[in-house]
Design a protein around this motif. Structure first.
Motif, PDB file in Angstrom:
ATOM      1  N   VAL A   1     -16.121 -53.598  -3.139  1.00  0.00           N
ATOM      2  CA  VAL A   1     -15.601 -52.148  -2.829  1.00  0.00           C
ATOM      3  C   VAL A   1     -16.104 -50.747  -3.614  1.00  0.00           C
ATOM      4  N   VAL A   2     -16.025 -51.068  -4.946  1.00  0.00           N
ATOM      5  CA  VAL A   2     -16.477 -49.360  -5.461  1.00  0.00           C
ATOM      6  C   VAL A   2     -17.566 -49.307  -5.748  1.00  0.00           C
ATOM      7  N   ILE A   3     -19.548 -50.710  -5.240  1.00  0.00           N
ATOM      8  CA  ILE A   3     -20.128 -50.019  -5.704  1.00  0.00           C
ATOM      9  C   ILE A   3     -20.501 -49.252  -4.637  1.00  0.00           C
ATOM     10  N   PRO A   4     -20.725 -49.831  -2.645  1.00  0.00           N
ATOM     11  CA  PRO A   4     -20.797 -48.356  -1.749  1.00  0.00           C
ATOM     12  C   PRO A   4     -20.759 -47.385  -1.623  1.00  0.00           C
ATOM     13  N   VAL A   5     -19.218 -46.776  -2.770  1.00  0.00           N
ATOM     14  CA  VAL A   5     -18.545 -45.917  -2.827  1.00  0.00           C
ATOM     15  C   VAL A   5     -19.458 -44.773  -3.341  1.00  0.00           C
ATOM     16  N   PHE A   6     -20.120 -45.093  -4.782  1.00  0.00           N
ATOM     17  CA  PHE A   6     -21.112 -44.370  -5.522  1.00  0.00           C
ATOM     18  C   PHE A   6     -22.650 -44.481  -5.189  1.00  0.00           C
ATOM     19  N   VAL A   7     -23.156 -45.750  -4.207  1.00  0.00           N
ATOM     20  CA  VAL A   7     -24.351 -45.412  -4.174  1.00  0.00           C
ATOM     21  C   VAL A   7     -23.994 -44.416  -2.393  1.00  0.00           C
ATOM     22  N   SER A   8     -23.309 -44.033  -2.171  1.00  0.00           N
ATOM     23  CA  SER A   8     -22.795 -43.071  -0.595  1.00  0.00           C
ATOM     24  C   SER A   8     -23.517 -41.541  -1.713  1.00  0.00           C
TER      25      SER A   8
ATOM     26  N   LEU B   1     -26.271 -43.896   6.376  1.00  0.00           N
ATOM     27  CA  LEU B   1     -26.399 -44.707   5.215  1.00  0.00           C
ATOM     28  C   LEU B   1     -25.094 -45.088   4.932  1.00  0.00           C
ATOM     29  N   TRP B   2     -24.889 -43.872   5.049  1.00  0.00           N
ATOM     30  CA  TRP B   2     -23.451 -43.395   4.600  1.00  0.00           C
ATOM     31  C   TRP B   2     -22.079 -44.529   5.574  1.00  0.00           C
ATOM     32  N   ILE B   3     -22.393 -44.170   6.603  1.00  0.00           N
ATOM     33  CA  ILE B   3     -21.588 -44.721   7.709  1.00  0.00           C
ATOM     34  C   ILE B   3     -22.035 -46.547   7.076  1.00  0.00           C
ATOM     35  N   ALA B   4     -22.818 -46.898   7.126  1.00  0.00           N
ATOM     36  CA  ALA B   4     -23.335 -48.584   7.001  1.00  0.00           C
ATOM     37  C   ALA B   4     -23.236 -48.631   5.906  1.00  0.00           C
ATOM     38  N   LEU B   5     -22.624 -48.075   4.458  1.00  0.00           N
ATOM     39  CA  LEU B   5     -22.422 -48.500   3.287  1.00  0.00           C
ATOM     40  C   LEU B   5     -21.180 -48.476   3.460  1.00  0.00           C
ATOM     41  N   SER B   6     -20.338 -47.631   3.940  1.00  0.00           N
ATOM     42  CA  SER B   6     -18.794 -48.192   4.370  1.00  0.00           C
ATOM     43  C   SER B   6     -18.139 -48.777   5.145  1.00  0.00           C
ATOM     44  N   SER B   7     -18.866 -49.334   5.655  1.00  0.00           N
ATOM     45  CA  SER B   7     -18.378 -50.569   6.623  1.00  0.00           C
ATOM     46  C   SER B   7     -18.611 -51.861   5.730  1.00  0.00           C
ATOM     47  N   VAL B   8     -19.404 -51.819   4.268  1.00  0.00           N
ATOM     48  CA  VAL B   8     -19.521 -52.831   3.227  1.00  0.00           C
ATOM     49  C   VAL B   8     -17.901 -52.258   2.987  1.00  0.00           C
ATOM     50  N   THR B   9     -17.207 -51.495   2.733  1.00  0.00           N
ATOM     51  CA  THR B   9     -15.507 -51.460   1.400  1.00  0.00           C
ATOM     52  C   THR B   9     -14.973 -53.211   2.054  1.00  0.00           C
ATOM     53  N   PRO B  10     -14.734 -52.922   3.089  1.00  0.00           N
ATOM     54  CA  PRO B  10     -14.263 -54.302   4.363  1.00  0.00           C
ATOM     55  C   PRO B  10     -14.033 -55.492   3.751  1.00  0.00           C
ATOM     56  N   ILE B  11     -15.384 -55.680   3.740  1.00  0.00           N
ATOM     57  CA  ILE B  11     -16.004 -57.691   3.357  1.00  0.00           C
ATOM     58  C   ILE B  11     -15.220 -57.059   2.034  1.00  0.00           C
ATOM     59  N   GLY B  12     -14.516 -56.520   0.634  1.00  0.00           N
ATOM     60  CA  GLY B  12     -15.153 -56.335  -0.493  1.00  0.00           C
ATOM     61  C   GLY B  12     -13.134 -56.723  -0.431  1.00  0.00           C
ATOM     62  N   LEU B  13     -13.103 -55.868   0.187  1.00  0.00           N
ATOM     63  CA  LEU B  13     -10.966 -56.114   0.675  1.00  0.00           C
ATOM     64  C   LEU B  13     -10.264 -57.211   1.342  1.00  0.00           C
ATOM     65  N   LEU B  14     -11.261 -57.652   2.197  1.00  0.00           N
ATOM     66  CA  LEU B  14     -10.896 -58.843   2.763  1.00  0.00           C
ATOM     67  C   LEU B  14     -10.993 -60.228   1.570  1.00  0.00           C
ATOM     68  N   MET B  15     -12.306 -60.007   1.119  1.00  0.00           N
ATOM     69  CA  MET B  15     -13.057 -60.902   0.406  1.00  0.00           C
ATOM     70  C   MET B  15     -11.945 -61.206  -1.451  1.00  0.00           C
ATOM     71  N   SER B  16     -11.280 -59.927  -1.598  1.00  0.00           N
ATOM     72  CA  SER B  16     -10.553 -59.995  -2.500  1.00  0.00           C
ATOM     73  C   SER B  16      -9.004 -60.296  -2.691  1.00  0.00           C
ATOM     74  N   GLY B  17      -8.290 -60.197  -0.761  1.00  0.00           N
ATOM     75  CA  GLY B  17      -7.487 -60.512  -0.326  1.00  0.00           C
ATOM     76  C   GLY B  17      -7.280 -62.725  -0.368  1.00  0.00           C
ATOM     77  N   TYR B  18      -8.700 -62.997  -0.256  1.00  0.00           N
ATOM     78  CA  TYR B  18      -8.836 -64.364   0.593  1.00  0.00           C
ATOM     79  C   TYR B  18      -8.640 -65.228  -0.994  1.00  0.00           C
ATOM     80  N   SER B  19      -9.752 -64.331  -1.297  1.00  0.00           N
ATOM     81  CA  SER B  19      -9.255 -65.274  -2.538  1.00  0.00           C
ATOM     82  C   SER B  19      -8.693 -65.380  -3.840  1.00  0.00           C
ATOM     83  N   SER B  20      -7.560 -64.530  -3.886  1.00  0.00           N
ATOM     84  CA  SER B  20      -6.549 -64.378  -4.594  1.00  0.00           C
ATOM     85  C   SER B  20      -4.983 -65.755  -4.031  1.00  0.00           C
ATOM     86  N   ASN B  21      -5.241 -66.068  -3.220  1.00  0.00           N
ATOM     87  CA  ASN B  21      -4.515 -67.418  -2.484  1.00  0.00           C
ATOM     88  C   ASN B  21      -3.384 -66.994  -2.525  1.00  0.00           C
TER      89      ASN B  21
END
Length: 372
Positions: free
Chosen positions: A106-113, A134-154
């Motif tokens: 979630v955090v890394i793409p924001v800093f890289v932008s 590049l900014w639009i592409a990086l911003s689209s990575v963040t939801p993957i982290g959010l979904l990963m966080s929600g799924y992995s929490s069980n």
């Protein structure tokens, strides 16, 4: 348009004059801008948090933080230190790898932008020809982290929050990209530097906000939704789903979500400044000011002053938008999830498409005004 100061070339020439080889001088330059960006992004967190608390307190006729540091400016630092020393707990049934990777993604793409954000003339780490893409592409990575966080929490509430975050991001990323595409069409470039230079000819009159008022509103609404700011904070709305994908997180992992939210807000405000408000350019063209004062644009002290004021202009425009975002949080009620998705798909998307087609027609009809 004055090209301003080339900080990279000046730094390298100084090192070469001290006896270093050009290759070594360039190698020593590389970590400096990255460190500066990390420092600037980190400082922006404390400024944004302080503004959030003081503006919201003023809106509700409260005082806000005032004891930790001057005017309460160090309250965010105290919160950060508290989160660092809190115990990091992983739920027993959570996926430990995904649970740890989620906040980082979630955090890394924001800093890289921040690599493609121009703070002033020649004051950008990487002037890519595809900077906006590049900014639009990086911003689209963040939801993957959010979904990963929600799924992995069980946790069912965390999963719902992650799914909401993904749905929200997809819904608003398309109108945001179409609004950006209209600006790119007028600027004939995907470079953030070129987009700002294209708005610098006639001062405030040449800013894109006058030629793209609909695009400006579309972009700002979509950016607030991407940052999950009220009234679009459905993924972690405490009243509905117990903080969503953040439910099982504590300590610094929770702090990373907090950091990403505020850094992304400042980043989005800076992108609005670059795309629609002329970036570092002045309301009155600098050429007009220097000509009126009888000064040469190549005067070294004037270039230094122009560069410093350009950075101030970029930051002033960005933090004015942050101020508006904070006011919206305490003014507009939260929408429901169905209203949020309807707004993105049934209203913003058609309006963004019409705005893009209209921009293309105006570009053909009036090329002198719309970048033909």
């Amino acid at each position: 348009m004055s090209s301003g100061i080339d900080l990279q070339e000046s730094f390298i020439q100084i090192l070469i004059s001290l006896g270093l080889s050009p290759a070594l001088a360039k190698l020593l330059w590389l970590p400096l801008p990255m460190a500066l960006i990390l420092i600037a992004a980190t400082v922006s967190i404390f400024i944004a948090v302080w503004l959030e608390r003081k503006i919201s307190a003023a809106a509700q006729q409260r005082i806000g933080p005032e004891y930790v540091g001057p005017l309460g400016a160090l309250q965010a630092t105290a919160d950060g230190v508290k989160l660092i020393f809190k115990e990091d707990i992983n739920p027993a049934q959570a996926d430990p790898v995904l649970f740890t990777l989620g906040p980082a993604i979630v955090v890394i793409p924001v800093f890289v932008s921040y690599l493609v954000v121009p703070f002033g003339q020649n004051m950008v780490i990487t002037d890519l020809g595809i900077g906006i893409f590049l900014w639009i592409a990086l911003s689209s990575v963040t939801p993957i982290g959010l979904l990963m966080s929600g799924y992995s929490s069980n946790n069912k509430y965390s999963l719902l929050g992650g799914l909401r975050a993904t749905a929200q991001s997809i819904s608003y990323e398309i109108p945001l990209a179409l609004a950006v595409l209209a600006v790119v069409m007028m600027s004939n470039s995907l470079s953030t530097i070129d987009i700002v230079n294209q708005q610098a000819s006639y001062g405030i009159l040449s800013w894109n906000i006058w030629r793209q008022p609909v695009g400006f509103v579309l972009f700002w609404i979509a950016a607030l939704a991407e940052c999950e700011r009220l009234p679009f904070d459905l993924p972690e709305a405490e009243e509905e789903i117990v903080a969503g994908y953040q439910t099982e997180y504590g300590g610094m992992k929770f702090g990373l979500f907090y950091v990403g939210s505020y850094v992304n807000l400042v980043l989005s405000a800076m992108m609005v400044s670059v795309l629609y408000l002329g970036g570092w350019s002045f309301p009155i063209p600098i050429e007009v000011i220097t000509a009126g004062l009888g000064l040469s644009e190549s005067t070294p002290w004037l270039q230094v002053m122009t560069a410093a004021l350009g950075i101030m202009m970029t930051l002033l425009k960005a933090y004015f938008l942050v101020f508006l975002a904070v006011l919206l949080r305490w003014t507009v009620p939260r929408v429901r999830i169905d209203q949020l998705l309807d707004l993105g798909w049934k209203f913003l998307l058609p309006v963004a498409l019409v705005n893009l087609l209209l921009t293309a027609a105006l570009k053909l009809a009036f090329p002198f005004a719309f970048g033909g």
